[in-house]
Design a protein around this motif. Structure first.
Motif, PDB file in Angstrom:
ATOM      1  N   SER A 272       0.803  -1.211   0.000  1.00  0.00           N
ATOM      2  CA  SER A 272       0.000   0.000   0.000  1.00  0.00           C
ATOM      3  C   SER A 272       0.842   1.270   0.000  1.00  0.00           C
ATOM      4  CB  SER A 272      -0.928   0.005   1.212  1.00  0.00           C
ATOM      5  OG  SER A 272      -0.172  -0.088   2.402  1.00  0.00           O
ATOM      6  N   GLY A 273       2.159   1.133   0.062  1.00  0.00           N
ATOM      7  CA  GLY A 273       3.015   2.308   0.124  1.00  0.00           C
ATOM      8  C   GLY A 273       3.596   2.685  -1.230  1.00  0.00           C
ATOM      9  N   ALA A 274       4.313   3.785  -1.251  1.00  0.00           N
ATOM     10  CA  ALA A 274       4.985   4.202  -2.480  1.00  0.00           C
ATOM     11  C   ALA A 274       6.146   3.256  -2.768  1.00  0.00           C
ATOM     12  CB  ALA A 274       5.481   5.637  -2.338  1.00  0.00           C
ATOM     13  N   THR A 275       6.576   3.210  -4.008  1.00  0.00           N
ATOM     14  CA  THR A 275       7.570   2.206  -4.391  1.00  0.00           C
ATOM     15  C   THR A 275       8.878   2.795  -4.895  1.00  0.00           C
ATOM     16  OG1 THR A 275       6.551   2.144  -6.564  1.00  0.00           O
ATOM     17  CG2 THR A 275       5.888   0.455  -4.994  1.00  0.00           C
ATOM     18  N   THR A 276       8.870   3.998  -5.422  1.00  0.00           N
ATOM     19  CA  THR A 276      10.115   4.559  -5.946  1.00  0.00           C
ATOM     20  C   THR A 276      10.924   5.137  -4.788  1.00  0.00           C
ATOM     21  OG1 THR A 276       9.147   6.732  -6.267  1.00  0.00           O
ATOM     22  CG2 THR A 276       8.933   5.189  -8.075  1.00  0.00           C
ATOM     23  N   VAL A 315      -0.636   7.442  -3.071  1.00  0.00           N
ATOM     24  CA  VAL A 315       0.443   6.620  -3.620  1.00  0.00           C
ATOM     25  C   VAL A 315       0.467   6.580  -5.149  1.00  0.00           C
ATOM     26  CG1 VAL A 315       1.188   4.214  -3.844  1.00  0.00           C
ATOM     27  CG2 VAL A 315       0.927   5.239  -1.591  1.00  0.00           C
ATOM     28  N   ASP A 319       3.843   7.769  -6.954  1.00  0.00           N
ATOM     29  CA  ASP A 319       4.642   6.857  -7.775  1.00  0.00           C
ATOM     30  C   ASP A 319       4.781   7.377  -9.191  1.00  0.00           C
ATOM     31  OD1 ASP A 319       5.290   5.106  -5.850  1.00  0.00           O
ATOM     32  OD2 ASP A 319       3.847   3.551  -6.387  1.00  0.00           O
ATOM     33  N   MET A 320       3.695   7.887  -9.731  1.00  0.00           N
ATOM     34  CA  MET A 320       3.721   8.352 -11.110  1.00  0.00           C
ATOM     35  C   MET A 320       4.673   9.527 -11.266  1.00  0.00           C
ATOM     36  SD  MET A 320       0.450   9.342 -13.409  1.00  0.00           S
ATOM     37  CE  MET A 320       0.521  11.110 -13.353  1.00  0.00           C
TER      38      MET A 320
END
Lengths: 336, 571
Positions: A272-276, A315, A319-320
């Motif tokens: 559920s969190g950001a990835t970058t 998120v 991310d985007m």
């Protein structure tokens, strides 16, 4: 036909989740030592409920049951739920909270990997809205024996004043509201310890130790804990410098409530969190900022759960907009 | 001078399994009962057969002429008789067949007359043609024609010799460097001179100390400017762009060639082949191939191109529980559809795999976005995002996240804790996008044809109307001239209309004028917006147009190369 690569690193979701569970052990040990063994009963109730609920939903969804149960993700969610609830809530409250986490927050959205919100935080928020009284009853450190705790968990009568006291965050918030004195005077109260809540600060230290081990074993990256802790320290430090009578010092914020649990185990939920890398920094910093704001000005003594859910909403955007630069390219990936 | 080394992000460190085959010297493989020499040795180019069935051929005799800009010649690996010219299955995952010259060796190994080539006397272009006619292609795995890489007059400054050999199990370059370092460096010098490079660098992974020592000794003896540079052992160090980055700090973007940045990269085996071609006049007839894995006698064999693999692997003694054979390494190679396929210039390694050596992957689990793949990706992509988009058939998004920058090295799938075959998803998405683009291009062509047809018909009509109008005016002018009044008078037309003889013509002229007005209006109107993808998508298509040359994906006619770009040297 199977395609390349034909070799694989011996890694699995099960191993990853298992390591996170193991990293919770120091914090849980401190919990038992400081508050009492009642938490172990809650952890057991939560784990069994989570496994049963996960198995039932998987069977209803006609998915393989055994392999998914073995990935330990449900157990991890259950532990996080139990560690967020007061250790003396009645058993049915733990059951409802875990059912909300597993059935509503996880499987109604498509199961592991698909949930946009942190299941443990959804459950916590649902409980604090639905049962505000039960959710505010925290036992003081060393104040209750295991028998008493077990009795309360099993639904025994509650003589609230005799068994519970306000948490440090709660005491501070109420004290400031009632104009009972400046922060440093309030922090002389029985609920306060060296840095944070009396006794609870050792649990926070346990989480910190386990969390650092997770960073060291590369189960999580440094970005989220660092950004969370730094932001919480910075913003609370800034306001404390401006008005020390009204705002608690940064170390108190870090050692109180769920700050350490959140920094290493809650905001770091990969699904559920950001990835970058940059996204992780923004996500964790945003959560810390919201948590401090709610703690300092909101209607609840602890604001991390709401902060996490609000940041979960952001998120996809984060991310985007934070796609890293691709090898050899000047621009970053992702749509513009 | 201490050389500064750079690094690339990502990569993985799988167990190497190199010791078994690296310990044995290169052995000469006995001639097989028959040689099946494919005429398609390098990607997208097939040589033209220039021998007949029944003809006697000598060792080194040309049996296929180079055709096209990417073509290279093919030669008889030994003396014997041509017994067939038929399609045979190739060593390629598609299992497609291509035309091969079948030669039955006579066992005499009689050479055709050959002599060294004087590069200095002949000049650059002649030297490139010589390499082409000697069939010299990249031996790292992609079999890209070497003379083409020397063709660009882009001002190549640095020539890099790729001895990284980063894929597990493969040791053919390691053995070659240990045993023939002097020849490799002589070949590298030839290639560097042809490219006009001032700087010569040799990158070797530091898990090959013997090869590094042998190359250093040879470099010392040869003199001249050459740097033997150990590089960290990290897959995919041997990827061309990764090695260039580590040695020079230059990042070559997707769709660009090293030559455009003044860097050109050759495999050590290719340098060796170039040396044999120039110094001895020998065409490329055989290559070193590693036979390893579940075999009793792992090692490196020097085998004739066209040797059927079933005869070749028998030398190594495959174990009874061998369930398939891989060509190339375990990270980027492929399982051979069958074993009676011939050895090609691209075949660097054959691994006998068994269930215990390479167990089937555990069942696929859901992606939890943990980001392990992103940390392993040497292209610095976000592989899990590409996975989600590919899986959802959201191809425009996949492309926007630079799907085509993926070199299919397999690092992401190697580390994935959910055991997702990520590379398969990318290949699927790339294939779908290419198929869709192909359809779109066909539709565009059809629409252009249709619009041109409409335009042509309208033009014909207009011309006809103009002719009629001219004729009508002429008819009108005649009686007017006869009556002696001015034809330019405004009433002249009316007067003419009154004349019964010209009434018909006048009507036609009016119709023609109306038609012409309509055409003019139509032409002035803004052109209709084309259907299909928006301008942005088409611009992106154009930007990616070069990738088929770059070869990010394999196509069935790649002749065994998975990727011309990464595969060239990643093995």
């Amino acid at each position: 036909m199977i395609h390349a690569p034909y070799i694989r690193k011996p890694a699995s979701i099960q191993r990853m989740m298992g390591l996170v569970l193991a990293a919770l052990v120091p914090g849980i040990a401190a919990y038992v030592a400081e508050i009492g063994a009642g938490i172990l009963v809650n952890l057991a109730i939560a784990s069994l409920t989570a496994l049963a609920a996960e198995a039932l939903v998987l069977a209803l969804r006609k998915r393989p049951v055994a392999i998914v149960l073995a990935d330990l993700s449900a157990v991890l969610s259950a532990w996080l739920v139990a560690l967020c609830l007061p250790p003396i809530v009645p058993w049915w409250l733990t059951v409802i909270a875990v059912l909300i986490a597993i059935v509503v927050a996880k499987h109604l959205y498509g199961g592991l990997g698909q949930n946009p919100f942190n299941p443990a935080m959804v459950a916590y928020c649902a409980m604090i809205v639905a049962y505000p009284a039960l959710m505010s009853q925290w036992p003081p450190a060393g104040g209750l024996g295991f028998d008493t705790q077990l009795g309360l968990i099993l639904g025994g009568a509650r003589d609230i004043d005799a068994i519970t006291g306000a948490t440090a965050l709660d005491a501070l918030r109420t004290g400031l509201h009632q104009g009972a004195g400046p922060v440093d005077a309030l922090m002389q109260g029985p609920a306060f310890g060296l840095l944070g809540g009396h006794g609870w600060e050792w649990i926070a230290l346990g989480y910190l130790v386990g969390g650092l081990a997770l960073v060291a074993t590369r189960v999580i990256t440094w970005h989220m804990p660092a950004a969370f802790i730094a932001t919480l320290a910075l913003v609370s430090g800034l306001f404390w410098l401006i008005d020390p009578a009204r705002f608690a010092p940064p170390l108190f914020h870090l050692a109180s409530g769920g700050a350490m649990l959140a920094a290493f185990f809650i905001v770091t939920d990969p699904v559920s969190g950001a990835t970058t890398p940059r996204g992780k920094l923004i996500f964790a910093a945003g959560t810390a900022l919201l948590a401090w704001t709610i703690r300092s000005f909101g209607a609840y003594p602890e604001g991390i759960a709401f902060g996490v859910l609000l940041m979960n909403l952001c998120v996809p955007l984060i991310d985007m907009k934070t796609q890293p630069r691709v090898f050899g390219r000047r621009d970053r990936g992702g749509p513009r | 001078m201490i050389a500064r080394l750079f690094s690339f992000r990502g990569g993985v460190a799988p167990e190497a399994y190199k010791d078994a085959s690296a310990g044995m010297p290169i052995r000469r493989a006995p001639l097989p009962s028959r040689l099946i020499v494919p005429l398609r040795q390098s990607p997208r180019a097939t040589a033209r057969c220039c021998v007949e069935v029944g003809q006697k051929v000598l060792k080194g005799q040309r049996i296929g002429e180079a055709e096209g800009s990417l073509g290279t010649a093919v030669h008889a690996p030994t003396s014997g008789t041509v017994t067939g010219f038929d399609p045979h299955t190739m060593a390629h995952p598609s299992g497609l067949a291509t035309r091969c010259v079948v030669i039955e060796p006579d066992g005499e190994e009689r050479w055709i007359e050959h002599r060294p080539f004087d590069v200095k006397a002949a000049g650059r272009d002649a030297a490139r043609a010589w390499l082409r006619d000697c069939g010299v292609v990249g031996l790292g795995g992609a079999a890209f024609p070497s003379h083409v890489k020397l063709g660009a007059d882009a001002g190549i400054d640095t020539l890099i010799l790729n001895g990284a050999e980063c894929e597990p199990w493969i040791t053919c370059d390691d053995r070659l460097m240990r045993e023939r370092a002097t020849d490799i460096l002589a070949g590298a010098r030839i290639l560097a001179d042809l490219a006009g490079a001032r700087r010569l660098l040799v990158g070797i992974e530091d898990n090959k100390p013997e090869a590094i020592a042998a190359m250093r000794a040879a470099a010392h003896d040869a003199g001249g400017e050459v740097r033997i540079q150990p590089v960290p052992t990290r897959y995919p160090m041997g990827g061309e762009k990764q090695l260039i980055r580590v040695l020079t700090g230059i990042e070559i973007p997707h769709g660009r060639l090293g030559a455009e940045h003044g860097v050109q990269c050759f495999n050590v085996g290719t340098a060796h082949a170039a040396y044999r071609a120039v110094a001895h006049g020998e065409p490329l007839l055989d290559r070193i191939v590693t036979l390893t894995g579940n075999v009793a006698r792992p090692g490196n064999w020097e085998a004739a191109i066209g040797t059927p693999l079933d005869e070749l692997v028998a030398f190594a003694g495959p174990g009874a529980d061998t369930d398939r054979y891989l060509m190339g390494g375990p990270m980027m190679g492929f399982a051979l559809p069958r074993l009676d396929v011939p050895l090609t210039k691209a075949s660097n390694c054959i691994i006998a795999a068994s269930p215990s050596l390479m167990p089937p992957p555990p069942p696929e689990q859901p992606c939890i976005r943990c980001g392990e793949c992103a940390r392993a990706c040497p292209a610095e992509l976000q592989p899990f995002e590409l996975y989600w988009f590919s899986r959802a058939r959201n191809f425009d998004k996949a492309r926007a996240y630079h799907l085509f920058d993926c070199i299919e090295c397999g690092c992401c799938a190697y580390v994935c804790p959910a055991h997702i075959p990520l590379v398969d998803y990318y290949r699927f998405a790339k294939g779908e996008i290419q198929a869709r683009e192909h359809d779109q291009a066909a539709a565009d062509r059809a629409r252009e044809r249709f619009e041109f047809r409409n335009l042509r018909q309208a033009r014909d009509k207009e011309e006809k109307a103009a002719r009629l109008a001219a004729k009508a005016a002429e008819t009108r002018a005649r009686p007017a001239a006869g009556s002696g009044t001015a034809a330019a008078s405004p009433s002249a037309a009316q007067q003419a209309a009154l004349l019964p003889a010209s009434a018909e013509d006048k009507k036609k002229a009016l119709i023609a004028a109306a038609l012409a007005r309509a055409q003019a209006q139509k032409a002035a109107a803004p052109p209709r917006k084309a259907d299909g993808p928006g301008a942005a998508t088409r611009a992106e298509s154009a930007a990616d147009a070069g990738r088929r040359q770059a070869g990010s994906t394999y196509t069935p006619d790649d002749g065994g190369a998975t990727s011309a770009e990464a595969g060239d040297s990643a093995r």
